[in-house]
Design an enzyme around this catalytic site. Structure first.
Site, PDB file in Angstrom:
ATOM      1  N   SER A 220      36.540 -24.149  63.536  1.00 29.08           N
ATOM      2  CA  SER A 220      37.006 -25.509  63.847  1.00 29.08           C
ATOM      3  C   SER A 220      38.434 -25.798  63.386  1.00 29.08           C
ATOM      4  CB  SER A 220      36.052 -26.546  63.254  1.00 29.08           C
ATOM      5  OG  SER A 220      34.766 -26.391  63.805  1.00 29.08           O
TER       6      SER A 220
ATOM      7  N   GLY B 117      39.344 -20.564  67.574  1.00 30.57           N
ATOM      8  CA  GLY B 117      38.543 -20.336  68.773  1.00 30.57           C
ATOM      9  C   GLY B 117      38.925 -21.316  69.876  1.00 30.57           C
TER      10      GLY B 117
ATOM     11  N   LYS C 170      37.713 -15.608  73.422  1.00 28.14           N
ATOM     12  CA  LYS C 170      36.287 -15.379  73.730  1.00 28.14           C
ATOM     13  C   LYS C 170      36.112 -15.081  75.229  1.00 28.14           C
ATOM     14  CE  LYS C 170      35.105 -18.138  69.746  1.00 28.14           C
ATOM     15  NZ  LYS C 170      34.149 -18.999  69.065  1.00 28.14           N
TER      16      LYS C 170
ATOM     17  N   HIS D 279      32.427 -10.489  64.358  1.00 25.29           N
ATOM     18  CA  HIS D 279      32.439 -11.943  64.573  1.00 25.29           C
ATOM     19  C   HIS D 279      30.997 -12.460  64.578  1.00 25.29           C
ATOM     20  CE1 HIS D 279      32.884 -15.797  66.583  1.00 25.29           C
ATOM     21  NE2 HIS D 279      34.144 -15.764  66.200  1.00 25.29           N
TER      22      HIS D 279
ATOM     23  N   GLU E 210      34.848 -16.934  57.854  1.00 24.74           N
ATOM     24  CA  GLU E 210      34.404 -17.870  58.882  1.00 24.74           C
ATOM     25  C   GLU E 210      32.998 -18.350  58.565  1.00 24.74           C
ATOM     26  OE1 GLU E 210      36.687 -17.436  62.705  1.00 24.74           O
ATOM     27  OE2 GLU E 210      34.974 -16.105  62.906  1.00 24.74           O
TER      28      GLU E 210
ATOM     29  N   GLY F  98      32.546 -23.149  66.108  1.00 28.09           N
ATOM     30  CA  GLY F  98      32.032 -23.792  67.314  1.00 28.09           C
ATOM     31  C   GLY F  98      31.420 -25.164  67.075  1.00 28.09           C
TER      32      GLY F  98
ATOM     33  N   ASN G  92      41.297 -16.514  69.356  1.00 28.93           N
ATOM     34  CA  ASN G  92      40.182 -15.773  69.941  1.00 28.93           C
ATOM     35  C   ASN G  92      39.763 -16.500  71.221  1.00 28.93           C
ATOM     36  OD1 ASN G  92      37.811 -14.448  70.525  1.00 28.93           O
ATOM     37  ND2 ASN G  92      36.723 -15.111  68.682  1.00 28.93           N
TER      38      ASN G  92
END
Ligand code: PGA
Length: 264
Positions: free
Chosen positions: A215, A236, A10, A97, A169, A175, A8
């Site tokens: 993570s 991510g 982003k 998400h 998630e 993050g 992803n």
């Protein structure tokens, strides 16, 4: 079962030059690597979708989108429909998400409308579920996940639900660098299997793919994906470094091959 390694990206790759460097580096990393029974799904910002399809899509690399609007066409300024993305060559769409829930007010109900649109366009929805730190600490994690599944997949036939990929998630891990233990992930995996078995039967519960996201790195892929027996990962930050994304895919692909050998 084929493993999925979803990247992803982003809201990153701000310039055409940066995007082109990503292509070069990704292609270089992927060359000479054989991903057995695994697929990488790159989800770039929508402005880059078309070029990613042209430059990176192969048999083992698919392109996904990070969001859609549930209507197919019309006066919805700023929105993009599943049909448009499908025509561009997109195969997957991330739905619900935690960043969309947090910053754009998405709910299980809006996720439900979007999942229906994704399915009717013939694409695969990657539906994100997971609890916040407060929900976990107060003992509500399981209840929240059940509610996200029940409401997010409401009024969708079991034949259609079978095409959906679930991404577990934990919001507190996305993050951050906090990660759950393999046992904690396995517990959620078992919970999801139970929900699917009760609602749609064992056959579907065994078929539905469940990914882990939050993570994921080269150094955590074993603990977060392989040990708890997940069907892949949603990556991510690390997916912005093609070398890391491809390495994660390689680790997961090798483990799935070993699993297949052990099961023979
Ligand atoms: P992260 O993000 O890997 O940077 O924690 C995961 C995600 O947003 O799905």
């Amino acid at each position: 079962m084929q493993k999925l390694i979803v990247g992803n990206l982003k809201m990153n790759l701000l310039t055409i030059a940066e995007r082109d460097r990503y292509f070069e580096s990704f292609k270089k990393e992927l060359k000479a690597k054989k991903l057995l029974d695994s697929k990488i799904v790159i989800c770039p910002p929508s402005v880059h979708v078309e070029s990613f399809v042209k430059k990176t899509k192969t048999k083992t690399v698919s392109i996904g989108a990070q969001n859609i609007f549930w209507e197919e066409r019309g006066s919805y300024t700023g929105e993009i429909s599943a049909t448009m993305l499908k025509d561009m060559g997109v195969e997957f769409v991330i739905i619900g998400h935690s960043e969309r829930r947090k910053y754009f007010g998405e709910t299980n109900e809006t996720a439900n409308s979007k999942i229906k649109a994704v399915i009717s366009a013939g694409l695969v929805a990657i539906y994100c579920v997971g609890e916040t730190r407060e929900e976990r600490d107060s003992g509500f994690a399981a209840q929240i996940i059940v509610q996200q599944i029940v409401e997010g997949l409401a009024d969708i036939s079991s034949a259609k639900v079978a095409s959906v990929v679930i991404a577990y998630e934990p919001v507190w891990s996305v993050g951050s660098d906090s990660i759950p233990t393999s046992d904690e992930i396995l517990e959620t995996r078992i919970l999801l299997r139970k929900i699917f078995a009760e609602k749609y039967g064992l056959q579907l519960a065994d078929k539905i793919k469940v990914l882990y996201g939050g993570s994921v790195k080269v150094t955590t892929a074993k603990q977060l994906c392989i040990d708890p027996g997940m069907d892949g990962v949603l990556v991510g930050r690390e997916s912005l470094i093609p070398m890391e994304l491809v390495k994660i895919a390689e680790i997961i692909s090798v483990s799935s091959e070993q699993g297949a050998v052990n099961n023979k």
